[in-house]
Write an enzyme that holds these catalytic residues in place. Structure first.
Site, mmCIF file in Angstrom:
data_model
loop_
_atom_site.group_PDB
_atom_site.id
_atom_site.type_symbol
_atom_site.label_atom_id
_atom_site.label_comp_id
_atom_site.label_asym_id
_atom_site.label_seq_id
_atom_site.Cartn_x
_atom_site.Cartn_y
_atom_site.Cartn_z
ATOM 1 N N LYS A 131 -24.038 -6.168 8.035
ATOM 2 C CA LYS A 131 -23.967 -6.331 9.487
ATOM 3 C C LYS A 131 -25.322 -5.973 10.113
ATOM 4 O O LYS A 131 -26.289 -5.717 9.406
ATOM 5 C CB LYS A 131 -22.824 -5.484 10.048
ATOM 6 C CG LYS A 131 -21.502 -5.665 9.284
ATOM 7 C CD LYS A 131 -21.000 -7.109 9.270
ATOM 8 C CE LYS A 131 -19.962 -7.346 8.185
ATOM 9 N NZ LYS A 131 -18.602 -7.148 8.543
HETATM 10 C C1 LIG Z 1 -17.291 -7.100 7.843
HETATM 11 C C2 LIG Z 1 -16.142 -7.390 8.697
HETATM 12 C C3 LIG Z 1 -15.054 -6.522 8.789
HETATM 13 C C4 LIG Z 1 -14.909 -5.312 7.892
HETATM 14 O O1 LIG Z 1 -15.917 -4.369 8.107
HETATM 15 P P1 LIG Z 1 -16.001 -3.085 7.142
HETATM 16 O O2 LIG Z 1 -16.871 -2.140 7.913
HETATM 17 O O3 LIG Z 1 -16.632 -3.544 5.869
HETATM 18 O O4 LIG Z 1 -14.623 -2.575 6.940
HETATM 19 C C5 LIG Z 1 -14.029 -6.830 9.673
HETATM 20 N N1 LIG Z 1 -14.092 -7.928 10.445
HETATM 21 C C6 LIG Z 1 -15.111 -8.801 10.386
HETATM 22 C C7 LIG Z 1 -15.116 -10.000 11.279
HETATM 23 C C8 LIG Z 1 -16.166 -8.561 9.501
HETATM 24 O O5 LIG Z 1 -17.170 -9.446 9.438
#
Ligand SMILES: *Cc1c(COP(=O)(O)O)cnc(C)c1O
Length: 377
Positions: free
Chosen positions: A182
């Site tokens: 992210k």
């Molecule tokens: C990456 C992601 C998640 C999960 O995030 P984590 O921090 O890895 O649990 C949830 N929703 C979306 C849209 C994502 O891209």
């Protein structure tokens, strides 16, 4: 020739110093750094309350719990999302109802949500997919009069804006991710932001076993009073080591997003000449952060999506298939999730690819991606 990765986090000496200082402080688990991270994050995201947790997955779970969603309730989610979006609905015993998406943004729309509402719909999880801001205003205009809670899955959305404000700021409650894939990272980590003080307080309790006295409170006195546990809850805490990195990362957000948007615009300009490729763009009412820069391979293109992926891999470029479709996963095959018309979801998941884009991408790496796509057409 070194491999071009699809994504690399942007970290520097400041993050290393922050972790070292936290290690030396002797306070490693949730404590003062987590509180500081919450306060800088809330300020940056224009949120009244921020509650740090272990991931966006746990943030989504707690968001649904504090909003009172449970068995017998329907929750509308996009199928074109990471699997965690729908899994959170199942953690609370509710039923996911998949909504289709807009082909240009990859996001659910007020219309696509409206089409799948049932008498039991109690919540909608609207995702800023790939960092493209979802039309939260339109979705709230539909949901608020019906008493449907709108949760924003802003896992990918840090630094994106909707109608001039940070994404998440307009939601009842939003969930964020700090996974390295992210925009901001703490290794693993998540955050809840909300305008609702009661929900924030309950999430704060639930992330820490619903204890009447937090570990930080107990540490403040030499002989703490006995704590009690008011309901069955969770350990969804973030550590101070992670939060120390997060505080530094929030300070880099504007720089990271500005650089990513520059790379994205260069891709759009350079790939405009390649027949049949359509690059993701900003919607009318917002700006994206280019978290996942995806390209639709249309019928007019010289190759199909997998053909381009193979051409890129042959030049050591690690691109990715487009965003997954949850309804096609084995974990959802036998589930009670409601699968209706998901034509656009199926189309985009089969015909998009995500190009490498990261802060420290070099000119050579960028050219290799563009030249490969151009030469393969
Ligand atoms: C990456 C992601 C998640 C999960 O995030 P984590 O921090 O890895 O649990 C949830 N929703 C979306 C849209 C994502 O891209």
């Amino acid at each position: 020739m070194t491999r071009v990765d699809v994504m690399r986090p942007f970290l520097g000496a400041e993050e290393i110093a922050a972790v070292t200082a936290t290690l030396e402080s002797g306070w490693l688990a949730q404590g003062p750094k987590v509180a500081e991270f919450e306060s800088v994050f809330a300020a940056r995201m224009d949120a009244a309350h921020a509650v740090a947790v272990s991931s966006c997955t746990t943030a989504l779970h707690l968001a649904l719990v504090v909003a009172g969603i449970g068995a017998g309730d329907d929750v509308v989610v996009p199928s074109l999302s990471f699997v965690a979006t729908a899994n959170a609905v199942r953690y609370v015993g509710a039923r996911p109802v998949f909504a289709d998406i807009d082909r240009l943004t990859g996001n659910v729309t007020p219309d696509s949500v409206k089409r799948v509402l049932t008498p039991s719909t109690r919540a909608v999880i609207a995702v800023d997919q790939g960092g493209v801001p979802v039309d939260l205003t339109g979705i709230r205009a539909l949901c608020d009069p019906l008493g449907i809670v709108v949760v924003e899955d802003a896992a990918c959305g840090a630094g994106s804006t909707h109608r001039g404000r940070p994404v998440g700021a307009g939601a009842d409650i939003a969930a964020w991710s700090f996974h390295p894939r992210k925009i901001l990272t703490t290794g693993e980590g998540g955050m809840i932001t909300t305008s609702n003080g009661e929900w924030a307080a309950r999430a704060r309790a639930l992330r820490e076993h619903a204890t009447s006295r937090s570990a930080a409170d107990r540490h403040r006195v030499t002989l703490p009073a006995a704590e009690s546990y008011t309901e069955v809850a969770f350990n969804y805490r973030m550590t101070d080591l992670q939060a120390a990195v997060g505080v530094v990362q929030v300070g880099r957000l504007d720089e990271i997003v500005a650089r990513r948007r520059e790379w994205a615009q260069r891709y759009r300009d350079d790939l405009a000449a390649v027949r049949g490729l359509r690059c993701v763009a900003d919607p009318e009412d917002g700006t994206g952060n280019a978290q996942s820069f995806w390209v639709e391979v249309t019928e007019a293109a010289a190759r199909d999506r997998d053909g381009y992926l193979e051409a890129l891999a042959a030049r050591d470029v690690s691109a990715r298939r487009g965003i997954m479709a949850i309804h096609r996963q084995p974990a959802y095959a036998e589930s009670d999730a409601v699968v209706g018309d998901l034509t656009v979801t199926d189309h985009l998941t089969d015909n998009t690819l995500i190009l490498p884009l990261f802060h420290a991408m070099t000119e050579e790496q960028y050219r290799r991606v563009v030249d490969t796509l151009t030469a393969s057409s």
